[in-house]
Write a protein that holds these residues in place. Structure first.
Motif, PDB file in Angstrom:
ATOM      1  N   PHE A  78      69.538  29.412  88.576  1.00  0.00           N
ATOM      2  CA  PHE A  78      69.185  30.258  87.429  1.00  0.00           C
ATOM      3  C   PHE A  78      70.286  30.232  86.374  1.00  0.00           C
ATOM      4  CE2 PHE A  78      69.499  34.448  85.364  1.00  0.00           C
ATOM      5  CZ  PHE A  78      68.295  34.446  84.664  1.00  0.00           C
ATOM      6  N   ALA A  79      71.542  30.291  86.825  1.00  0.00           N
ATOM      7  CA  ALA A  79      72.652  30.255  85.881  1.00  0.00           C
ATOM      8  C   ALA A  79      72.684  28.929  85.122  1.00  0.00           C
ATOM      9  CB  ALA A  79      73.970  30.486  86.619  1.00  0.00           C
ATOM     10  N   GLY A  80      72.351  27.846  85.810  1.00  0.00           N
ATOM     11  CA  GLY A  80      72.351  26.555  85.141  1.00  0.00           C
ATOM     12  C   GLY A  80      71.193  26.369  84.177  1.00  0.00           C
ATOM     13  N   LEU A  81      70.056  27.048  84.457  1.00  0.00           N
ATOM     14  CA  LEU A  81      68.869  26.903  83.617  1.00  0.00           C
ATOM     15  C   LEU A  81      68.758  27.962  82.528  1.00  0.00           C
ATOM     16  CD1 LEU A  81      66.232  26.144  86.406  1.00  0.00           C
ATOM     17  CD2 LEU A  81      67.240  24.507  84.816  1.00  0.00           C
ATOM     18  N   PHE A  82      69.601  28.982  82.586  1.00  0.00           N
ATOM     19  CA  PHE A  82      69.476  30.098  81.649  1.00  0.00           C
ATOM     20  C   PHE A  82      69.585  29.633  80.195  1.00  0.00           C
ATOM     21  CE2 PHE A  82      71.562  33.376  79.055  1.00  0.00           C
ATOM     22  CZ  PHE A  82      70.595  34.364  79.103  1.00  0.00           C
ATOM     23  N   TYR A  83      70.483  28.707  79.929  1.00  0.00           N
ATOM     24  CA  TYR A  83      70.677  28.241  78.555  1.00  0.00           C
ATOM     25  C   TYR A  83      69.424  27.560  78.013  1.00  0.00           C
ATOM     26  CZ  TYR A  83      72.700  25.717  74.597  1.00  0.00           C
ATOM     27  OH  TYR A  83      72.951  25.221  73.341  1.00  0.00           O
ATOM     28  N   PHE A  84      68.622  27.001  78.893  1.00  0.00           N
ATOM     29  CA  PHE A  84      67.425  26.260  78.470  1.00  0.00           C
ATOM     30  C   PHE A  84      66.142  27.083  78.651  1.00  0.00           C
ATOM     31  CE2 PHE A  84      70.576  23.342  80.250  1.00  0.00           C
ATOM     32  CZ  PHE A  84      70.799  22.497  79.168  1.00  0.00           C
ATOM     33  N   SER A  85      66.264  28.402  78.747  1.00  0.00           N
ATOM     34  CA  SER A  85      65.096  29.237  79.024  1.00  0.00           C
ATOM     35  C   SER A  85      64.030  29.121  77.931  1.00  0.00           C
ATOM     36  CB  SER A  85      65.522  30.703  79.179  1.00  0.00           C
ATOM     37  OG  SER A  85      66.183  31.161  78.010  1.00  0.00           O
ATOM     38  N   GLN A  86      64.437  29.034  76.674  1.00  0.00           N
ATOM     39  CA  GLN A  86      63.461  28.907  75.591  1.00  0.00           C
ATOM     40  C   GLN A  86      62.720  27.564  75.669  1.00  0.00           C
ATOM     41  OE1 GLN A  86      62.750  31.376  73.558  1.00  0.00           O
ATOM     42  NE2 GLN A  86      64.400  32.740  74.247  1.00  0.00           N
ATOM     43  N   TYR A 109      60.184  27.635  78.526  1.00  0.00           N
ATOM     44  CA  TYR A 109      58.941  28.339  78.194  1.00  0.00           C
ATOM     45  C   TYR A 109      58.077  27.494  77.259  1.00  0.00           C
ATOM     46  CZ  TYR A 109      55.624  31.975  77.167  1.00  0.00           C
ATOM     47  OH  TYR A 109      54.450  32.688  77.063  1.00  0.00           O
ATOM     48  N   ALA A 110      58.694  26.831  76.302  1.00  0.00           N
ATOM     49  CA  ALA A 110      57.926  25.973  75.396  1.00  0.00           C
ATOM     50  C   ALA A 110      57.224  24.860  76.163  1.00  0.00           C
ATOM     51  CB  ALA A 110      58.848  25.388  74.330  1.00  0.00           C
ATOM     52  N   LEU A 111      57.883  24.334  77.196  1.00  0.00           N
ATOM     53  CA  LEU A 111      57.259  23.287  78.004  1.00  0.00           C
ATOM     54  C   LEU A 111      56.069  23.827  78.787  1.00  0.00           C
ATOM     55  CD1 LEU A 111      57.390  20.364  79.077  1.00  0.00           C
ATOM     56  CD2 LEU A 111      58.919  21.210  80.878  1.00  0.00           C
ATOM     57  N   VAL A 112      56.215  25.005  79.356  1.00  0.00           N
ATOM     58  CA  VAL A 112      55.121  25.596  80.126  1.00  0.00           C
ATOM     59  C   VAL A 112      53.968  26.003  79.219  1.00  0.00           C
ATOM     60  CG1 VAL A 112      54.496  27.537  81.631  1.00  0.00           C
ATOM     61  CG2 VAL A 112      56.667  26.343  81.975  1.00  0.00           C
TER      62      VAL A 112
END
Length: 269
Positions: free
Chosen positions: A35-43, A46-49
């Motif tokens: 989660f810590a590694g993916l947090f920066y790419f959260s936006q 979501y755009a991908l999903v």
């Protein structure tokens, strides 16, 4: 009487609880680390999903956020779920490490491929939903939107909807594992499952009707793979069940041969 597994040892309850706590902490740590590694790419995540729905939105229409904190919390929630899904191999590895010492050798040979297959099937179900079902489903929704109604979906409701479908398709693709376990444990046999095939087919289409939009294409896209996966579980369950029984008998025979014979009493003078 069945003998205990070779690796089974007497362990106090405190040792079992301590090992369980250690493995739970490792699992939680793996989720938090991802989660810590993916947090920066959260936006971006979501755009991908959201891409399957956005592809069918009318020109000029966008997704909306009705909650004050939704633009921040919704991608955050999705990122946490992605971290959980990606950490499933690590979590299952910890589960395997906890239960493996209590298994027989022939059970271990079956359990390892079973764990790997369950992970791959779950991911396969999610990928099938994203690449196959979502485009058909959202295309159908867009085509039946009444005239004068703007299709502008809330990001929070969309996330709840797709997470439910991801989980539903992931679990549905575990049908071979469930079928295999039913045969392996001995709850049902292969002949009974084959006789129940018509009911299984009807049940697959009933599940497809509940989980997908009310059109025959989406229902079939879920029902047919579920039925084929059931048939695969019956086929491989029958093969492995016979092999497991043969291995168990071989192990018992080997143990009986290696068991030292009772020594005759020494002659008395």
């Amino acid at each position: 009487m069945n003998r205990l597994p070779d690796s089974a040892q007497e362990m106090p309850l405190v040792s079992h609880l301590s090992e369980l706590r250690t493995r739970l902490l490792r699992s939680v740590g793996a989720v938090l680390l991802l989660f810590a590694g993916l947090f920066y790419f959260s936006q971006e995540i979501y755009a991908l999903v959201a891409a399957p729905l956005r592809a069918y939105l009318p020109i000029g229409a966008t997704m909306i956020a009705t909650g004050v904190a939704s633009p921040f919390l919704t991608p955050l929630k999705l990122t946490m779920m992605v971290a959980l899904f990606l950490s499933m191999p690590i979590i299952l590895h910890q589960v395997w490490g906890f239960i493996a010492p209590g298994l027989y050798k022939h059970e271990k040979r079956i359990a390892v491929p079973l764990l790997i297959s369950s992970i791959l099937l779950f991911y396969g179900g999610m990928a099938f939903a994203y690449f196959v079902v979502f485009p058909i489903m959202f295309g159908f929704f867009a085509s039946v939107t009444p005239e004068g109604v703007a299709m502008m979906t809330d990001i929070g409701q969309y996330l709840d909807f797709v997470l439910t479908l991801f989980f539903a398709f992931g679990v549905a693709f575990e049908i071979p594992i469930a079928t295999f376990l039913l045969i392996w444990v001995g709850i049902v046999d292969v002949a009974t499952l084959r006789k129940s095939r018509p009911y299984v087919v009807v049940g697959c289409f009933a599940v497809g009707m509940v989980l997908t939009p009310p059109d025959i294409f989406s229902q079939t896209l879920l029902a047919v793979p579920m039925w084929l996966l059931f048939e695969a579980g019956v086929f491989f369950g029958g093969l492995v069940k016979g092999r497991a029984e043969h291995d168990a008998e071989a192990e018992d025979a080997t143990e009986a041969e290696n068991k030292p014979e009772d020594q005759p009493p020494a002659p008395q003078r």
